[in-house]
Design an enzyme around this catalytic site. Structure first.
Site, PDB file in Angstrom:
ATOM      1  N   ARG A  31       0.810  -1.223   0.000  1.00  0.00           N
ATOM      2  CA  ARG A  31       0.000   0.000   0.000  1.00  0.00           C
ATOM      3  C   ARG A  31       0.842   1.271   0.000  1.00  0.00           C
ATOM      4  O   ARG A  31       0.332   2.356  -0.266  1.00  0.00           O
ATOM      5  CB  ARG A  31      -0.930   0.007   1.223  1.00  0.00           C
ATOM      6  CG  ARG A  31      -2.013  -1.056   1.179  1.00  0.00           C
ATOM      7  CD  ARG A  31      -2.831  -1.049   2.454  1.00  0.00           C
ATOM      8  NE  ARG A  31      -2.031  -1.413   3.614  1.00  0.00           N
ATOM      9  CZ  ARG A  31      -2.485  -1.429   4.867  1.00  0.00           C
ATOM     10  NH1 ARG A  31      -3.735  -1.072   5.118  1.00  0.00           N
ATOM     11  NH2 ARG A  31      -1.705  -1.783   5.865  1.00  0.00           N
ATOM     12  N   LYS A 188      -1.266 -22.738  16.203  1.00  0.00           N
ATOM     13  CA  LYS A 188       0.180 -22.825  16.469  1.00  0.00           C
ATOM     14  C   LYS A 188       0.707 -21.618  17.236  1.00  0.00           C
ATOM     15  O   LYS A 188       1.575 -21.749  18.099  1.00  0.00           O
ATOM     16  CB  LYS A 188       0.946 -22.985  15.159  1.00  0.00           C
ATOM     17  CG  LYS A 188       0.884 -21.755  14.258  1.00  0.00           C
ATOM     18  CD  LYS A 188       2.026 -21.707  13.271  1.00  0.00           C
ATOM     19  CE  LYS A 188       2.066 -20.339  12.593  1.00  0.00           C
ATOM     20  NZ  LYS A 188       3.280 -20.140  11.824  1.00  0.00           N
TER      21      LYS A 188
END
Length: 330
Positions: A31, A188
């Protein structure tokens, strides 16, 4: 073949480098125009991958319209930005033949969905794959050996995407189980936070290994509840990613857990923590109500939620978790 990667952070750039080493031209979307200029003119990405020189065939753009005609589009944004990214692709009327890849970790923040389900909500006709593996971005960028799992329902997509990445230094595996690999990517980071606390509180490596094993059980239970008939945990992108995230002290979530374990309450550390960089904080908030709703015994998730979002004393929460696991195994 035109390949685009949305997200020019460490992992997105590392994925671009894997493809570039196999002589595929890659467009990196960021961006920020200054970021684009750095990548295109200096061939560096110093903020995320210092001391790494990018191949010249990686080009960056800050114009979203530049990537919508690409044949493969891989999303590597933070999980809370995936929905907006998919909406943007939909608004740009990308081809139904464009293959969408998800390399982001975690779940949708708006509706607590798997990221693949978010893609289906907007781009139901587009082929889809998930990419994950036990990889530290800096090591991948250096060209060290690594492994990836490509998860896709269609065998043709599995083969084609795996072929793009495979090389003498990159091992690839494939699976149809797109559910378990995404569940593992969310779990995780939470497991890694608890593993870091375990070491900081001097419970020892045996206890840490036991927690990781319990984490695998919880991943399987949640994956089944989410619709996986036979959770494929043996993949690089499941058990491999979990092991690396939990044992690498350079892992943000493990390091955060270790730092957290030096205190008794999350509030002692909260002013020095950017929750946007620690995926496990957000993941615990999303996953906890889902595990309760499904009536799943996910003790690690319970523990993390109580510490991070319910103000529990860390030592007490860890002891409660260990007692629950011990009781369940009798």
């Amino acid at each position: 073949m035109k390949i685009a990667i949305i997200g020019a952070g460490a992992w997105g750039t590392a994925i671009a480098m894997l493809l570039a080493r196999n002589n595929y031209r890659v467009t990196l979307y960021t961006r920020h125009s200054a970021h684009t200029q750095e990548i295109n003119q200096l061939h560096t990405n110093k903020k995320y991958l210092p001391n790494i020189i990018l191949p010249n065939i990686i080009k960056a753009t800050s114009n979203f319209s530049d990537i919508v005609d690409h044949e493969i589009i891989i999303i590597v944004t933070p999980s809370d930005q995936v929905r907006a990214t998919i909406e943007n692709l939909k608004q740009h009327s990308i081809s139904n033949n464009a293959i969408i890849g998800i390399a982001s970790k975690g779940l949708d923040h708006n509706q607590s969905k798997l990221l693949s389900d978010v893609v289906k909500d907007y781009l139901a006709n587009n082929p889809l794959f998930i990419i994950a593996g036990p990889n530290l971005a800096n090591e991948v960028a250096q060209g060290l050996p690594c492994a990836l799992t490509i998860a896709a329902i269609q065998k043709e997509v599995q083969f084609n995407i795996s072929t793009l990445f495979h090389s003498t230094n990159v091992i690839t595996s494939t699976t149809e189980d797109i559910i378990t690999i995404q569940v593992a990517s969310a779990f995780k980071n939470i497991i890694a936070i608890i593993a870091g606390i375990i070491i900081a509180k001097q419970y020892g490596q045996n206890c840490k290994a036991s927690i990781i094993t319990q984490g695998i059980k919880e991943i399987v239970a949640f994956a089944r509840a989410a619709g996986s008939t036979n959770p494929d945990i043996s993949q690089f992108g499941v058990i491999g990613d979990l092991i690396l995230t939990s044992y690498a002290i350079t892992s943000r979530n493990t390091k955060f857990g270790y730092d957290l374990g030096q205190h008794e309450y999350y509030t002692n550390l909260i002013n020095n923590t950017n929750p946007n960089l620690i995926e496990g904080i957000k993941a615990a908030k999303i996953l906890y109500p889902l595990t309760v709703k499904q009536n799943l015994n996910c003790h690690i998730i319970d523990c993390a939620y109580s510490i991070l979002h319910n103000g529990s004393k860390i030592s007490y929460a860890i002891e409660c978790m260990l007692k629950k696991i011990n009781h369940e195994t009798k």
